[in-house]
Write an enzyme that holds these catalytic residues in place. Structure first.
Site, short mmCIF file in Angstrom:
data_model
loop_
_atom_site.label_atom_id
_atom_site.label_comp_id
_atom_site.label_asym_id
_atom_site.label_seq_id
_atom_site.Cartn_x
_atom_site.Cartn_y
_atom_site.Cartn_z
N GLY B 54 0.83 -1.19 0.00
CA GLY B 54 0.00 0.00 0.00
C GLY B 54 0.86 1.24 0.00
O GLY B 54 1.99 1.22 0.48
N SER B 55 0.34 2.35 -0.54
CA SER B 55 1.07 3.62 -0.50
C SER B 55 0.83 4.31 0.84
O SER B 55 0.06 3.85 1.66
CB SER B 55 0.64 4.50 -1.67
OG SER B 55 1.04 3.90 -2.88
N GLY B 56 1.54 5.43 1.04
CA GLY B 56 1.43 6.15 2.30
C GLY B 56 2.63 5.91 3.20
O GLY B 56 2.70 6.45 4.30
N HIS B 57 3.57 5.08 2.73
CA HIS B 57 4.77 4.76 3.51
C HIS B 57 6.03 5.33 2.88
O HIS B 57 7.13 4.83 3.11
CB HIS B 57 4.93 3.24 3.64
CG HIS B 57 3.69 2.54 4.08
ND1 HIS B 57 3.10 2.81 5.28
CD2 HIS B 57 2.93 1.58 3.49
CE1 HIS B 57 2.01 2.05 5.41
NE2 HIS B 57 1.90 1.30 4.34
N LYS B 105 5.74 -7.61 2.94
CA LYS B 105 5.52 -7.22 4.34
C LYS B 105 4.37 -8.07 4.89
O LYS B 105 3.39 -8.34 4.19
CB LYS B 105 5.18 -5.73 4.44
CG LYS B 105 6.29 -4.83 3.90
CD LYS B 105 6.22 -3.38 4.39
CE LYS B 105 5.03 -2.59 3.98
NZ LYS B 105 4.86 -2.44 2.51
N HIS B 216 0.11 1.61 9.37
CA HIS B 216 -1.11 1.96 8.64
C HIS B 216 -2.05 2.82 9.46
O HIS B 216 -3.25 2.86 9.20
CB HIS B 216 -1.84 0.69 8.20
CG HIS B 216 -1.06 -0.13 7.24
ND1 HIS B 216 -0.23 -1.13 7.64
CD2 HIS B 216 -0.96 -0.06 5.90
CE1 HIS B 216 0.34 -1.67 6.57
NE2 HIS B 216 -0.07 -1.03 5.51
#
Lengths: 338, 338
Positions: B54-57, B105, B216
């Site tokens: 997922g993006s946001g990291h 992950k 998250h």
């Protein structure tokens, strides 16, 4: 205000200790003053560069000490100018027979303390001169414009001229050329808070932004309704393009940054919008930096800086540098973003 | 939530476009999928590395594509796993005859989608294998531990082994060694907010923190009263030291980072406190990184990761790398922090 800090008032010393522990190959900390010097002294026949100012703008300025940029950075308390004796100590520590150029951001405290230190150094027989950076285009009168991101580009470009062995007069001329051809503008989505104060520097509604924000958490020149990234990019670039009288075909260096608490997702989206807009105006992007360069503690927001380039500035911009925050290991190798 | 973004839901594509515009010498964007590949393909006799999530990291994972690290990164929507066809496309794009190692992950969505893609690639004749990173020490049961910062160290170290020309079995063994010897733990001072959701992932009181936070924005394992940096550093390091059974004299690699919205002042103070504490335990810090490596949007807070080193891991850790977020141009040249 919750912060990853210890006792308020101790944050500057502890931060500098962290930097010196992590990068002993680049910097050393002067324990008497909160001054940071290069780990390895520059040859005596090269001009030395000194800068500094209040803390809270990291990586400015200790992050720019090292090969190709600064020789010394004087770190004041958070958002507070370093003292005259502190700046004088920095000048004396790194002075060479080629001279010292002091780079000052245009704030009354900084201008008073840094120019006093320059005069005292001169009285002690040190060849010293200074430039004042006033790049914040959000303010109309030039003499009231604050010093922001272009300060870092003066470090980079005048620093490269100094490494080349150019004399003090030339290094100063080049620094002045950067100041004349560079402008910066910022926007805040949130305020920031000085550790010792424990409160926000201003209050902002959930749908409001501060346009033309300074770097000390002072309110901007205009409070506006929230706008999306694309609209902000256009407004900010337009301000700079108009003031610099940029023409179609001009080559520019583009700096897009967060203000301290802006995540990389937002920095890259904002960069995309700024880049696409300047290209739509016919400007040619020679190189860009994306990251954090002249920040305001944990503030969320963004800044755009543009420098009009010529061949001399291009050569010096991509010259090697090795500091904590900017590494240029070869032409066109951008500073990394993590 | 005010963000420097445009339409919620468009942020991942626009961010990747910004990265590709800024670093065309390092990455290229696949316009059909939100996949990022190396600008220059690896030789066919070298193992290729694929990761994503997922993006946001950010800068994970597109920021780690390039020489010495990943060959492809599949970027899902914010905090959402990429799809099976997307991951399969990434594997097929970069697969070499030496094989592909996929680095996953430990989240149920990621594990399901990435392992399915590996099986489909194998069925199509591609030599492929995978490892699952579960380094988040805040959770007791090992199989429930989430994948966080050590994932980036797997990219770096297994990536160096792949560049050396080691076979898939060896690259996998080394990746597994990093996973076995690395642990991470995080703390949140503030929550974060997914653009499309428009609200915080949890609420925190002005004197509360979340200890053992995931990446998250899920709540941590323990809500606690605010503690200063030194106390947090001790609590977090103790958790890792106990779990890894680290001994006096052990050599370690230390990663101290913000969680996306943490300013550099705080990162350097926190680094100082972590570093001084691990040294007080008799651990030897071989190298450290300070910055943003595996973040959670605009969350303020910090993470500490420790990797126990041996000679093989040290050699691969300091091997050259050239990505957006990590550049190692020679032994002991740290990634820069701006």
């Amino acid at each position: 205000m919750k912060k990853l800090l210890n006792k308020p008032g101790e944050e500057v010393r502890e931060m500098l200790e962290g930097m010196a522990l992590a990068f002993p190959d680049i910097i050393r900390l002067d324990p008497q003053w909160n001054n940071v010097y290069r780990a390895y002294k520059k040859p005596n026949n090269r001009v030395a560069l000194v800068s500094g100012g209040g803390s809270g703008h990291e990586p400015a300025h200790a992050g720019y000490v090292g090969y190709g940029m600064l020789d010394a950075a004087a770190a004041g308390a958070t958002f507070t100018s370093p003292t005259v004796p502190q700046v004088l100590a920095a000048i004396k520590e790194v002075a060479t027979s080629a001279g010292v150029l002091v780079i000052i951001k245009n704030y009354s405290g900084d201008v008073m303390n840094f120019t006093s230190a320059v005069k005292m150094a001169q009285a002690q027989g040190i060849k010293a001169d200074y430039v004042i950076v006033n790049d914040d285009v959000s303010i109309s009168e030039k003499e009231r414009r604050r010093g922001t991101t272009i300060t870092v580009l003066v470090h980079k470009i005048a620093g490269a001229a100094a490494e080349e062995g150019q004399p003090l007069e030339e290094v100063k001329r080049i620094a002045q050329k950067v100041i004349e051809n560079g402008r910066d503008i910022g926007v805040a989505l949130t305020p920031c808070s000085v550790p010792a104060a424990g409160k926000y520097t201003f209050e902002l509604g959930s749908d409001e932004i501060e346009f033309g924000i300074g770097i000390h958490g002072e309110p901007g020149v205009q409070r506006m309704k929230y706008m999306i990234s694309k609209e902000l990019a256009k407004m900010m670039v337009d301000k700079i393009v108009e003031d610099l009288k940029l023409q179609k075909g001009d080559e520019i260096f583009l700096v897009v940054q967060g203000t301290g608490g802006t995540p990389y997702m937002e920095k890259f989206v904002f960069y995309r919008d700024v880049r696409q807009y300047v290209e739509s105006l016919g400007l040619k992007v020679f190189w860009s930096w994306i990251g954090e360069f002249m920040t305001s503690l944990e503030m969320q927001g963004g800044r755009v800086a543009i420098l009009r380039l010529d061949e001399e500035l291009k050569r010096l911009l991509i010259a090697p540098a090795y500091t904590i925050a900017v590494r240029v290991t070869g032409p066109m190798l951008a500073p990394i973003v993590s």
